[in-house]
Write a protein that holds these residues in place. Structure first.
Motif, PDB file in Angstrom:
ATOM      1  N   LEU A   1       3.454 -16.940  -3.332  1.00 16.27           N
ATOM      2  CA  LEU A   1       4.706 -16.382  -2.826  1.00 16.27           C
ATOM      3  C   LEU A   1       5.873 -16.920  -3.640  1.00 16.27           C
ATOM      4  CD1 LEU A   1       5.636 -15.554   0.725  1.00 16.27           C
ATOM      5  CD2 LEU A   1       7.237 -17.009  -0.533  1.00 16.27           C
TER       6      LEU A   1
ATOM      7  N   ARG B   1      10.264 -17.526   2.048  1.00 13.02           N
ATOM      8  CA  ARG B   1       9.147 -17.220   2.936  1.00 13.02           C
ATOM      9  C   ARG B   1       9.631 -16.626   4.252  1.00 13.02           C
ATOM     10  NH1 ARG B   1       4.006 -18.701   2.883  1.00 13.02           N
ATOM     11  NH2 ARG B   1       4.414 -20.118   1.123  1.00 13.02           N
TER      12      ARG B   1
ATOM     13  N   SER C   1       3.595 -14.061   4.208  1.00 12.45           N
ATOM     14  CA  SER C   1       2.535 -14.919   3.660  1.00 12.45           C
ATOM     15  C   SER C   1       1.666 -14.055   2.757  1.00 12.45           C
ATOM     16  CB  SER C   1       1.695 -15.533   4.789  1.00 12.45           C
ATOM     17  OG  SER C   1       1.114 -14.520   5.592  1.00 12.45           O
TER      18      SER C   1
END
Length: 465
Positions: free
Chosen positions: A374, A378, A368
């Motif tokens: 991002l 993830r 994160s």
């Protein structure tokens, strides 16, 4: 004043540590009986926290320790992997005797057979350790004192009655097969040293102009197809056999007799049928593998056993073993848990799911961003191949250009940068009409979506003509 001085001193002491930069490592060290995995062999520089892997040299096998070393501030951690030479182990029991080992039963070393007093060795007095195990015919100890083995005289008529050894003082008289004549003494004696004196003779071919074939003799025995047998070596060079003479057969390598006589007879110019039946030798199970299993094509001579590891485990060693004349070749491989390197760090990102080493199959970590957006996956996990499922993501600052729409103004975001997901509301100036959406947002690729609208001058219709 004293407090200020103390603060300056603390700052001076702390400054070097805060500015310290992790150092790279040069090529990893060499260790006995090991080798660096091929993909690292030519590299001369490795970054801090990077790991490399070792394996055992040929003819060696791992027995404890880890294969991994890590670069830590310019120094490699110590390799704990220990490799020992592959050993054939115990050669078994020798009835009426014992085996004496040349060393530790490593590849290339010999084991010698020594018979107890009153017993005589039959066959070679040693076997050799090879990758497939102990190679050579297994010796035996037979009851009796000093004896002489039956001499092998090619192209001679064997009249030994099946005797394999002779006592001291016994004589042997030789007669050559048809088409051959003696070269040497016709009679020889077994002496106290276990040797024949004088040396057994040779049977050499008689010149063609002097050969007188005997009635009812046989030529070379016809080959027996698809039987996995072969004529014994001592008969291979002979071309003529008298009536009543026997020849003997052996099973091919990897086969064992399963019934029937080993001999056939020359009977008045014709050979009797060969009844010997040979079957493939049985190897049985190749053994057990922790966290894996063998897949067999069969368990007889010529078959293979292939090691397959459970999901999440990786094979170390040769996957395939072959059923050989002396049993299964090689040694059982090992199934080690698939281990991934430490997850890569990402600037401006936090990682959840961190754990103490090792990161094994299905270990999951999540990224994160503390700042920025991002870009990438993830969540990544350790695959069954010991690699992460995807590259580490990045935390990037994504902005959209200023929403310059002629003859319009916007509301909703008064920052100087329009970052990802920023939303604005556009309205046309008085006297203009909007064509397109009035609400747009900044997408992750730096574009406004939907497209920016347009403001066109309102057209007035003259109602009075």
């Amino acid at each position: 004043m004293r407090t200020v001085g103390w603060s300056i001193l603390v700052f001076m002491l702390a400054s070097p540590a805060s500015g310290q930069v992790s150092q790279d490592c040069s090529a990893p060290d060499k260790y006995p009986n090991t080798k660096l995995d091929t993909k690292y062999a030519r590299r001369q520089k490795f970054s801090h926290s990077e790991k490399v892997y070792y394996s055992c040299d040929d003819d060696f096998t791992a027995f404890r320790g880890s294969r991994v070393v890590q670069c830590v501030d310019g120094q490699w951690t110590k390799l704990t992997l220990k490799c020992e030479k592959i050993s054939c182990g115990n050669a078994g029991d020798l009835p009426n005797g014992e085996f004496q080992y040349e060393g530790n039963s490593y590849i290339g070393e010999k084991v010698f057979a020594v018979c107890n007093e009153g017993y005589t060795l039959k066959g070679l007095n040693y076997m050799i350790c090879k990758r497939s195990g102990w190679a050579g015919e297994f010796p035996s100890c037979e009851e009796g004192g000093i004896t002489c083995p039956t001499p092998e005289v090619a192209n001679s008529v064997q009249r030994t009655g099946g005797v394999s050894a002779y006592q001291v003082g016994e004589n042997l008289t030789f007669t050559c097969s048809e088409g051959f004549q003696l070269n040497g003494a016709q009679q020889t004696t077994c002496d106290a040293s276990g040797q024949w004196k004088p040396q057994p003779p040779q049977c050499v071919p008689i010149p063609d102009d002097k050969i007188q074939p005997s009635p009812g003799s046989c030529g070379v025995p016809p080959a027996v197809s698809n039987s996995n047998v072969h004529l014994a070596d001592r008969f291979i060079t002979k071309t003529s056999f008298f009536s009543g003479q026997k020849v003997y057969y052996n099973c091919d390598v990897g086969y064992v007799a399963a019934g029937g006589r080993k001999s056939r007879l020359c009977n008045n110019g014709k050979w009797t049928p060969l009844k010997l039946k040979c079957e493939r030798k049985l190897c049985g199970s190749a053994g057990d593998i922790q966290s894996g299993q063998f897949v067999y094509t069969g368990v007889e001579f010529g078959d293979t056993a292939t090691a397959v590891c459970d999901e999440g485990f990786m094979l170390v060693g040769s996957a395939t073993r072959h059923c050989m004349n002396n049993g299964w070749s090689g040694r059982n491989p090992v199934c080690e848990a698939a281990v991934c390197e430490d997850p890569p760090e990402v600037s401006n990102a936090e990682i959840t799911g961190l754990q103490h080493e090792p990161y094994t199959y299905k270990s999951v970590i999540r990224y994160s961003c503390r700042a920025g957006t991002l870009v990438g996956e993830r969540e990544i996990w350790c695959t069954k191949h010991g690699t992460w499922s995807a590259p580490a993501p990045e935390c990037k600052e994504i902005t959209c250009p200023s929403p310059n729409v002629p003859n319009a103004y916007w509301t909703g975001n008064h920052n100087q940068k329009f970052q990802y997901r920023a939303t604005i509301y556009i309205q046309c100036n008085m006297g203009y009409v909007m064509s397109g959406p009035g609400t747009v947002y900044c997408e992750r690729d730096g574009r406004w979506l939907p497209e920016l609208p347009k403001c066109q001058r309102r057209r007035f219709v003259n109602q009075w003509g």
